[in-house]
Design a protein around this motif. Structure first.
Motif, PDB file in Angstrom:
ATOM      1  N   SER A  18      37.238  40.063  40.365  1.00  0.00           N
ATOM      2  CA  SER A  18      38.654  40.407  40.213  1.00  0.00           C
ATOM      3  C   SER A  18      38.760  41.649  39.329  1.00  0.00           C
ATOM      4  O   SER A  18      38.104  41.728  38.288  1.00  0.00           O
TER       5      SER A  18
ATOM      6  N   ALA B 120      44.654  40.880  36.972  1.00  0.00           N
ATOM      7  CA  ALA B 120      45.459  39.695  37.279  1.00  0.00           C
ATOM      8  C   ALA B 120      46.111  39.858  38.639  1.00  0.00           C
ATOM      9  O   ALA B 120      46.678  40.913  38.958  1.00  0.00           O
ATOM     10  N   GLY B 121      45.998  38.819  39.455  1.00  0.00           N
ATOM     11  CA  GLY B 121      46.596  38.812  40.783  1.00  0.00           C
ATOM     12  C   GLY B 121      45.744  39.434  41.874  1.00  0.00           C
ATOM     13  O   GLY B 121      46.128  39.433  43.041  1.00  0.00           O
ATOM     14  N   ILE B 122      44.564  39.972  41.506  1.00  0.00           N
ATOM     15  CA  ILE B 122      43.708  40.664  42.479  1.00  0.00           C
ATOM     16  C   ILE B 122      42.331  40.008  42.479  1.00  0.00           C
ATOM     17  O   ILE B 122      41.667  39.953  41.440  1.00  0.00           O
ATOM     18  N   THR B 123      41.911  39.489  43.630  1.00  0.00           N
ATOM     19  CA  THR B 123      40.562  38.948  43.749  1.00  0.00           C
ATOM     20  C   THR B 123      39.934  39.461  45.041  1.00  0.00           C
ATOM     21  O   THR B 123      40.652  39.854  45.979  1.00  0.00           O
TER      22      THR B 123
ATOM     23  N   SER C  43      40.939  32.406  41.680  1.00  0.00           N
ATOM     24  CA  SER C  43      42.277  32.922  41.462  1.00  0.00           C
ATOM     25  C   SER C  43      42.293  33.627  40.115  1.00  0.00           C
ATOM     26  O   SER C  43      41.435  33.364  39.261  1.00  0.00           O
ATOM     27  N   ARG C  44      43.238  34.526  39.926  1.00  0.00           N
ATOM     28  CA  ARG C  44      43.336  35.255  38.642  1.00  0.00           C
ATOM     29  C   ARG C  44      44.822  35.383  38.307  1.00  0.00           C
ATOM     30  O   ARG C  44      45.468  36.375  38.574  1.00  0.00           O
ATOM     31  N   SER C  45      45.355  34.328  37.701  1.00  0.00           N
ATOM     32  CA  SER C  45      46.781  34.338  37.368  1.00  0.00           C
ATOM     33  C   SER C  45      47.041  35.022  36.030  1.00  0.00           C
ATOM     34  O   SER C  45      48.158  35.497  35.772  1.00  0.00           O
ATOM     35  N   THR C  46      46.025  35.086  35.171  1.00  0.00           N
ATOM     36  CA  THR C  46      46.157  35.777  33.888  1.00  0.00           C
ATOM     37  C   THR C  46      44.956  36.696  33.696  1.00  0.00           C
ATOM     38  O   THR C  46      43.927  36.543  34.363  1.00  0.00           O
ATOM     39  N   THR C  47      45.068  37.623  32.763  1.00  0.00           N
ATOM     40  CA  THR C  47      43.927  38.499  32.452  1.00  0.00           C
ATOM     41  C   THR C  47      42.765  37.704  31.895  1.00  0.00           C
ATOM     42  O   THR C  47      41.601  38.015  32.143  1.00  0.00           O
TER      43      THR C  47
END
Lengths: 114, 114
Positions: free
Chosen positions: A49, A52-55, A67-71
């Motif tokens: 990732s 955040a938000g990018i995988t 998943s990457r909901s936070t840094t």
């Protein structure tokens, strides 16, 4: 400084079970990644990732979700464990400026699938 | 895909000896890195190299970025018992499909001669 923290350190699963390996970093790194280490094969990239938000998928993504909901957090999910997923898993992070190479690794999570 | 050939696969050291290992590839890399992994822990960055021909030292460790950008070596001078572990080389390049990509060698295992 905690650096990169992985939990659990050890886990035994039965074939077909699901589980999540947790990874957290406190260095405000944009880049996070998951590797698996198998004897004689070095470190192989599962997912990564860049923020955040990018995988995105790495070299060996099948059977894993991220998943990457936070840094700070980048959990790795095994959907339906198989014996071939027996391995040591490492989470690693870095600043993206200048490239991803200067990785900070966690201590690893040793997974056995029976 | 890109591969790194790391050699030797393993070696025995006697305290005081100099140690040498290298990584080669058919691909061109823009960064070379060397990591060390102690038993039960994650890899730790030893040296990062960013320019072809660059020679960098970190204490008793010296590494070079090959002039062709396809290889790198790591030397350890006057080895001590705590040098044992697994040493990984890693090369970073810009991949047309994945963007920045980091490729790891399979590792060189350093053991102590008894």
């Amino acid at each position: 400084n905690a650096g990169v923290t992985q939990t659990p350190k050890f886990q035994v699963l039965k074939t077909g079970q699901s589980m999540t390996l947790q990874c957290a970093q406190d260095m405000n790194h944009e880049y996070m990644s998951w590797y698996r280490q198998d004897p004689g094969m070095g470190l192989r990239l599962i997912h990564y990732s860049v923020g955040a938000g990018i995988t995105d998928q790495g070299e060996v993504p099948n059977g894993y979700n991220v998943s990457r909901s936070t840094t700070e957090d980048f959990p790795l999910r095994l959907l339906s464990a198989a014996p071939s997923q027996t391995s040591v898993y490492f989470c690693a992070s870095s600043y993206t400026t200048g490239g991803i190479g200067e990785l900070f690794f966690g201590e690893g999570s040793r997974l056995t699938v029976l | 895909g890109q591969q790194l050939n790391q050699s030797p696969q393993s070696m025995f050291i006697q305290e005081g000896e100099d140690v040498s290992m290298n990584c080669t590839s058919s691909s061109i890399f823009n960064t070379w890195l060397w990591y060390k992994q102690d038993p039960g822990e994650g890899p730790v960055l030893l040296i990062a190299l960013y320019k072809a021909g660059e020679l960098t030292s970190n204490g008793r460790l010296t590494a070079q970025f090959g002039i062709t950008r396809k290889d790198s070596f790591l030397n350890i001078s006057a080895s001590i018992p705590s040098d044992v572990g697994i040493y990984f080389c890693a090369g970073q390049l810009m991949d047309m499909e994945y963007g920045n990509k980091l490729v790891f060698g399979a590792g060189t295992i350093l053991r102590v001669k008894s």
